[in-house]
Design an enzyme around this catalytic site. Structure first.
Site, short mmCIF file in Angstrom:
data_model
loop_
_atom_site.label_atom_id
_atom_site.label_comp_id
_atom_site.label_asym_id
_atom_site.label_seq_id
_atom_site.Cartn_x
_atom_site.Cartn_y
_atom_site.Cartn_z
N ASP A 405 29.49 24.57 77.99
CA ASP A 405 29.33 23.34 78.93
C ASP A 405 30.42 22.81 79.18
O ASP A 405 31.54 23.29 79.18
CB ASP A 405 28.72 22.13 77.60
CG ASP A 405 28.33 20.80 78.03
OD1 ASP A 405 28.14 20.86 79.40
OD2 ASP A 405 28.47 19.96 77.41
N GLU A 408 32.40 23.11 84.75
CA GLU A 408 32.41 22.90 86.16
C GLU A 408 33.91 23.29 86.69
O GLU A 408 34.09 24.01 87.99
CB GLU A 408 31.96 21.83 86.66
CG GLU A 408 30.39 21.68 86.44
CD GLU A 408 30.01 21.33 85.02
OE1 GLU A 408 30.98 20.91 84.21
OE2 GLU A 408 28.96 22.05 84.54
N ASP A 476 22.17 17.75 82.81
CA ASP A 476 21.74 16.53 82.26
C ASP A 476 20.69 16.03 83.16
O ASP A 476 20.68 15.01 84.00
CB ASP A 476 23.00 15.63 82.16
CG ASP A 476 23.68 16.07 81.23
OD1 ASP A 476 23.62 17.10 80.36
OD2 ASP A 476 25.07 15.51 80.85
#
Ligand code: MIG
Length: 737
Positions: A405, A408, A476
């Site tokens: 997670d 990015e 999300d």
């Protein structure tokens, strides 16, 4: 700037085109892929072992004006003109041309007052600084449709929209107007009347894609910096294009079979007892479950590769207990390492010089879950090796897969500054491949473990080629109706972008779900390659039983339906590794010349045989379903329909409209299963629907990589009318009794 063509020269079967002020290399690769680049050779994060890619020997000859040079190889011909303009032909037909005029925005309305709009709080896009920009600008036909580009929101067909590749973690509900999401996969496909091709724009800097939004006569790809470096990938249809693209960048590998089972997650299951109780609940309620995910709260103060010894005192024991029920554990790992002298990850990382630096050369610090944190520089092999080695901390506790997670990379203060330094470039160049490289390191760590199991990595951020290392989930989403539709669009476009192992949070991550929404989310995802219910802290709980017996009963039925079709899904996953054919596909994949399907995203296919048409709106008990040409059978009633038209299908809350193609051969598992471990070859039956069909059923140990050494069985089934015959293609796996 005059870019008149001057001369050419052939270097290692690449044609080096010399213009007045610039150079381009044109190379035709195996698979008829045309590589156009400002640099010689392949330099790519997407393409592993570039040396393996064969170059076709070109025939170069003089052209007649305006063509200066013709380059022919394989089925391709490239006609070179002045100003770096190229016309690319496939099998003698023009496939794609550069747009020869200047880009031209529509005139601005002189009465438009942006300041008023700004006062009202509307965002006004800043113009990009063009001085270093690199541009691909090609003609677009009036009817051309565009697909791919990974997880971008909005319609299935991207024509008329513009996007930006810049990995972005935005917690607001993702809607069509979002330009960016977590993944930056610079691959898309253009489908016209009698042609199809893919384009991989292999540059990692921030990139704008404009698909006929600015002007419907062209599309453009504008990289903020770096080099022009793209591949044109022709094919007769989307299937051929996806095949070639995945041969170039890698296919999605077959997973351990349990990965295709039912996953349950929440941010967070806070204690070991909670996870244990959850597993018991699934068993008690007779709901099949294969995986439970542990989110960030299992760690000691969000320190990666640690366990909180109060809340999770004995994870080894936990995983053993769960194993007895056929349930495996997956844990989350974020990239940020807590800045905490004495913590082994921080100390070892400093020692290794593993972390990204700021402009002054100091280790760069930003805030994420653990507070002050530092960021491993995954562009360095030694750092990837170090990280890979740490996966043992988890597998030693019985953890069977890793969920990446925040890669990015995200921070609590937005994206890192462009100037943050990594060994292979500054952050503006590395941002879009950070998650890709983290997943690669994680994959390699799992691959090196004892037992020879197939690694499972799940990622939020990705680049082209990430599919070799990891599956992707779409981050999300929210518990809102439009996000059922979004999940279908994303799964279809991710699949066409090579990332066949994908799925969205079932039930929705943010906001509170409702019983009806939860059911329809499950139904829409029924055959999604990655199938996981996940929700955010503070939202209404959404395990299948949270809304009473009736809702639970319907969800149980959906999950059991998935397990029934699991052998079919597994066979498709194997096929996907070999040929790149995605597991789940939009209708346009199989029926590209049927114009009706080019924008249909509320229906999808599982392989060639199964069409799913979920309900995506509240209160509906019936829906229109488009059946492509051919004969189809309703799964629930066996009623036969002729395709090439819309029909109205019943869809009460407990029913998913599913249609099966005539000639289908579908291996299904019959029985009551608690997990995929209960499914054996003896449970599997071939479900057939009269017609002409062929299917290869596949069998292996469901877990290890031994199948790559031939330890598998493959049986070809052929259906003529109602007669099924079979032929053994390969026999290398012995069932253990
Ligand atoms: O800032 O780990 O997308 O799945 O539950 C939020 C907590 C961080 C974002 C992920 C989500 C996960 C959550 N994470």
């Amino acid at each position: 700037m005059n870019q008149a063509f001057k001369t050419y020269e052939t270097v290692n079967d690449s044609v080096r085109l010399q213009y007045e002020e610039s150079v381009l290399y044109v190379t035709v690769l195996e698979g008829d892929i045309v590589h156009v680049s400002q640099k010689a050779g392949i330099h790519s994060y997407a393409i592993e072992d570039a040396d393996r890619v064969k170059i076709l020997q070109p025939e170069v000859s003089q052209g007649s004006a305006p063509c200066r040079v013709r380059i022919a190889a394989g089925n391709m011909e490239v006609q070179v003109k002045d100003n770096e303009k190229l016309d690319i032909f496939y099998r003698g037909k023009l496939l794609v041309s550069d747009y020869e005029e200047e880009r031209k925005k529509p005139e601005k309305n002189p009465y438009e007052d942006l300041t008023l709009a700004q006062l009202e709080g509307h965002a006004v896009e800043e113009g990009t600084d063009r001085k270093d920009a690199v541009m691909i600008l090609k003609k677009l036909g009036k009817e051309d449709a565009i697909y791919g580009l990974g997880d971008k929101p909005g319609c299935l067909n991207k024509r008329g929209y513009s996007y930006i590749n810049w990995n972005t973690d935005d917690p607001d509900p993702h809607v069509d107007s979002f330009k960016s999401l977590y993944k930056s996969i610079p691959f898309f496909m253009v489908l016209g009347d009698n042609f199809c091709y893919g384009l991989l724009a292999d540059n990692t800097y921030k990139t704008t894609f404009d698909f006929g939004c600015e002007n419907e006569a062209y599309y453009f790809v504008e990289h903020q910096k770096g080099c022009l470096d793209y591949y044109v990938i022709p094919g007769e249809d989307p299937k051929a294009v996806v095949h070639s693209y995945t041969m170039l960048t890698g296919t999605t590998p077959l997973q351990q079979r349990w990965i295709y089972g039912n996953h349950q997650s929440r941010w967070s299951y806070f204690t070991q007892e909670e996870v244990e109780a959850l597993a018991e609940e699934f068993e008690k309620r007779d709901i099949p479950c294969d995986v439970i995910h542990m989110d960030i709260d299992y760690m000691q103060g969000y320190r990666v590769f640690t366990f909180d010894d109060q809340k999770y005192p004995n994870v080894q024991k936990l995983s053993q207990k769960l194993a007895a029920k056929g349930i495996k554990l997956i844990t989350i790992i974020d990239p940020g390492v807590k800045k905490d002298p004495g913590y082994f990850m921080y100390d070892e990382g400093l020692e290794l010089d593993a972390f990204a630096k700021d402009e002054q050369g100091e280790v760069y610090v930003n805030t994420v879950w653990p507070g002050d944190a530092v960021f491993p520089d995954f562009t360095q092999e030694k750092v990837r090796d170090w990280w890979a080695d740490k996966t043992k901390v988890l597998t030693d506790h019985g953890i069977r897969g890793i969920w990446n997670d925040m890669n990015e990379p995200a921070s609590f203060h937005g994206p890192l500054p462009d100037s943050v330094k990594f060994a292979e470039g500054n952050h503006d160049e590395i941002h879009n491949i950070y998650g890709h490289l983290m997943a690669k390191a994680t994959y390699e760590g799992l691959l090196a473990q004892d037992g020879g199991r197939r690694p499972f990595v799940l990622t939020r951020a990705a680049y082209a080629g990430s599919q070799k290392y990891c599956g992707g989930w779409t981050g999300d989403n929210h518990s809102i109706w439009p996000h059922i539709m979004l999940s279908l669009e994303q799964i279809c476009n991710l699949s066409l972008s090579g990332m066949a192992m994908c799925g969205s949070d079932i039930g929705g991550f943010g906001s509170d779900t409702t019983p009806e929404l939860l059911i329809r989310f499950y139904e829409a995802a029924v055959f999604a390659p990655f199938f996981r219910n996940h929700s955010a802290m503070g939202t209404h709980r959404q395990e299948p039983w949270q809304f009473g017996a009736q809702t639970e009963e319907i969800i149980r039925k959906v999950i059991k339906l998935r397990y029934r079709f699991l052998p079919y899904l597994y066979d498709l996953a194997r096929e996907c590794e070999m040929t790149g054919a995605p597991i789940v596909r939009p209708l346009v994949y199989g029926y590209p010349q049927d114009k009706t399907v080019r924008n249909i995203a509320d229906e999808y296919m599982l392989g060639d045989f199964v069409l799913v048409a979920p309900v995506t709106e509240p209160g509906k008990t019936a829906r229109a379903v488009y059946l492509p040409q051919g004969d189809w059978y309703a799964y629930d009633t066996n009623e036969k329909y002729t395709g090439g038209r819309y029909i109205l299908a019943d869809a009460p809350l407990d029913q998913i409209p599913i249609f099966i193609k005539a000639g289908a051969i579908i291996p299904v598992a019959e029985g009551n299963f608690h997990s995929t471990e209960d499914i054996t070859e003896d449970n599997i039956q071939m479900l057939t629907y009269p017609g002409e069909g062929r299917f290869v059923h596949y069998e292996d140990d469901n877990e290890t990589l031994a199948y790559r050494e031939g330890v598998y069985n493959a049986t070809e089934y052929i259906l003529h009318g109602t007669t099924l015959t079979k032929k053994i293609l390969h026999e290398g796996y012995k069932r253990s009794i």
